[in-house]
Design an enzyme around this catalytic site. Structure first.
Site, mmCIF file in Angstrom:
data_model
loop_
_atom_site.group_PDB
_atom_site.id
_atom_site.type_symbol
_atom_site.label_atom_id
_atom_site.label_comp_id
_atom_site.label_asym_id
_atom_site.label_seq_id
_atom_site.Cartn_x
_atom_site.Cartn_y
_atom_site.Cartn_z
ATOM 1 C CG ASP A 13 113.038 -38.056 -38.587
ATOM 2 O OD1 ASP A 13 112.811 -37.279 -37.633
ATOM 3 O OD2 ASP A 13 112.350 -38.076 -39.626
ATOM 4 C CD GLU A 115 113.978 -35.267 -41.328
ATOM 5 O OE1 GLU A 115 114.398 -35.337 -42.504
ATOM 6 O OE2 GLU A 115 112.799 -35.078 -41.037
HETATM 7 N N1 DCT Z 1 105.885 -28.852 -38.871
HETATM 8 C C1 DCT Z 1 104.974 -27.816 -38.801
HETATM 9 N N2 DCT Z 1 103.800 -27.872 -39.513
HETATM 10 C C2 DCT Z 1 103.530 -28.951 -40.275
HETATM 11 C C3 DCT Z 1 104.432 -30.019 -40.357
HETATM 12 C C4 DCT Z 1 105.618 -29.946 -39.627
HETATM 13 O O1 DCT Z 1 105.225 -26.835 -38.105
HETATM 14 N N3 DCT Z 1 102.387 -28.990 -40.969
HETATM 15 C C5 DCT Z 1 107.127 -28.774 -38.106
HETATM 16 C C6 DCT Z 1 107.033 -29.474 -36.803
HETATM 17 C C7 DCT Z 1 108.261 -30.293 -36.688
HETATM 18 C C8 DCT Z 1 108.983 -30.154 -38.022
HETATM 19 O O2 DCT Z 1 108.176 -29.352 -38.838
HETATM 20 C C9 DCT Z 1 109.244 -31.498 -38.648
HETATM 21 O O3 DCT Z 1 108.052 -32.236 -38.706
HETATM 22 P P1 DCT Z 1 108.066 -33.827 -38.738
HETATM 23 O O4 DCT Z 1 109.004 -34.270 -39.812
HETATM 24 O O5 DCT Z 1 106.688 -34.329 -38.750
HETATM 25 O O6 DCT Z 1 108.817 -34.181 -37.387
HETATM 26 P P2 DCT Z 1 108.431 -34.704 -35.977
HETATM 27 O O7 DCT Z 1 107.503 -33.791 -35.264
HETATM 28 O O8 DCT Z 1 109.762 -34.922 -35.371
HETATM 29 O O9 DCT Z 1 107.666 -36.058 -36.196
HETATM 30 P P3 DCT Z 1 108.210 -37.537 -36.448
HETATM 31 O O10 DCT Z 1 108.223 -38.259 -35.142
HETATM 32 O O11 DCT Z 1 107.208 -38.102 -37.399
HETATM 33 O O12 DCT Z 1 109.575 -37.401 -37.044
HETATM 34 CA CA CA Z 2 111.240 -34.633 -39.731
HETATM 35 CA CA CA Z 3 111.321 -36.062 -36.598
#
Ligand code: DCT
Ligand code: CA
Ligand code: CA
Length: 372
Positions: A13, A115
């Protein structure tokens, strides 16, 4: 034949992915709160936070929060940076990283833009140790190639690997060995289980199921009454760390590349900006060992309308020059048709799409010698 071979699965991830991509192209951002926003365009600050770096997270900014709310939190912080989403750029980095991951493993499955799962079971014994060393080297390779950190989880199945990777971010490295699966899972609140959203969480709490340990020991019949047969069964299995789903790559349905023109085009005078797109598509088709039977164009007009045209070939192709030639013909005739209809076509963004993707035919002999 009902015993299932033990496996070793790696979950990868990428950390705060979109915000980290922004840090990569502008190193000065690394020490500042960075908030990546989806602007809805209605008023200047309307829209939501997509994601943010860990500096912004420590200060209280979260994904999904209104932009105005994040601005209030960071008010007076003259270091804070708010940037619009640039999916093309994040997608291009994602593809390079996924290529590293894909080529490090026999079985690969990308589960989102940031991921992926790898199954390296067939190569090692003991499997978890082998998988851990692959996980370390993939992590290192991604850092060297793209200057991005990621978190990894290693365990016997996809569910546990995913739970492992989620348990320590950013730059995490978590291995769950079989004897520790239950002590890892059972103390966790039910909301932490993969797939459990606020609704399921509330229902579980209403029957006094607070932790995965509680869930693992709840009567199966009771869960099935509340959640239905399938979800009821899966919840209990997952709380017990049971998951036999395979790591398998989902077939790509289409590949596309798109570019924003320097200025809106009213005739087909932008062939040279399509050239790198077709070269990129050729590269992607070749490394994925697939060919495309349909080549199409995407045109986003100055009015932000999305238009497309496509042509199906008699023989599937991987050739960038063939793809470019077809795209050029399609764009030219698109402008001609619009002119004949008396409508002015103004194109702001132009793209090429390859679809009907099929595995390349590796058996076609190139020479007679090869054949005989
Ligand atoms: N996303 C979004 N709105 C949200 C949640 C997420 O637009 N309410 C988008 C932003 C990135 C993608 O979805 C994946 O989110 P995360 O799994 O939180 O990934 P990340 O930003 O890479 O954070 P982490 O470091 O926790 O993996
Ligand atoms: Ca993610
Ligand atoms: Ca992520």
């Amino acid at each position: 034949l009902n015993s299932i071979e033990k496996r070793a699965i790696i979950a990868i991830d990428l950390d705060y992915f979109y915000a980290q991509c922004e840090e990569v192209r502008n190193h000065c951002l690394k020490v500042r709160p960075v908030v990546v926003c989806v602007y809805s365009g209605r008023t200047q600050d309307s829209g939501a936070v997509s994601t943010c770096n860990y500096i912004a997270r420590k200060l209280g900014v979260k994904s999904g929060m209104p932009i105005a709310f994040a601005k209030r939190i960071l008010k007076g912080n003259d270091q804070a940076v708010f940037l619009p989403l640039d999916m093309e750029y994040y997608q291009s980095i994602s593809e390079k990283i996924m290529e590293i991951a894909r080529t490090s493993s026999e079985k690969f499955e990308q589960s989102s833009i940031d991921e992926a799962f790898l199954d390296v079971s067939s190569r090692f014994d003991p499997k978890l140790e082998g998988a851990s060393s692959v996980a370390r080297s993939v992590k290192q390779e991604i850092l060297l190639a793209e200057s991005l950190t990621c978190s990894v989880g290693v365990a016997e199945n996809k569910l546990l690997a995913k739970m492992a990777v989620d348990s320590k971010k950013p730059d995490g490295f978590t291995v769950i060995i079989p004897s520790e699966e239950k002590s890892f899972l059972y103390p966790l609140p039910v909301g932490k289980l993969f797939g459990v959203g606020p609704k399921t969480e509330a229902k579980l709490k209403s029957i006094q199921v607070e932790t995965l340990g509680d869930l693992a020991l709840t009567d199966q019949k009771r869960l099935e009454e509340i959640f239905g047969k399938n979800l009821g069964r899966i919840l209990r299995e997952w709380a017990n760390g049971i998951d036999n789903s395979p790591v398998e790559e989902k077939p790509t349905e289409q590949l596309s590349r798109i570019v924003t023109l320097k200025r809106d085009a009213t005739s087909f005078d932008f062939c040279e900006v399509l050239e790198p797109l077709s070269a990129d598509l050729e590269n992607k088709l070749r490394t994925s060992k697939i060919s495309g039977k349909t080549v199409g164009i995407i045109a986003i007009t100055a009015q932000l309308k999305i238009k497309s045209r496509a042509r199906t070939l008699s023989v599937p192709t991987q050739s960038g020059s063939q793809i470019l030639a077809i795209a050029a013909e399609l764009f030219s005739s698109f402008f001609e048709e619009s002119a004949e209809d008396g409508q002015e076509l103004r194109i702001r963004r132009a793209g090429i799409k390859v679809s009907e993707l099929i595995p390349e035919t590796t058996t076609t002999p190139q020479t007679l010698e090869q054949f005989f």
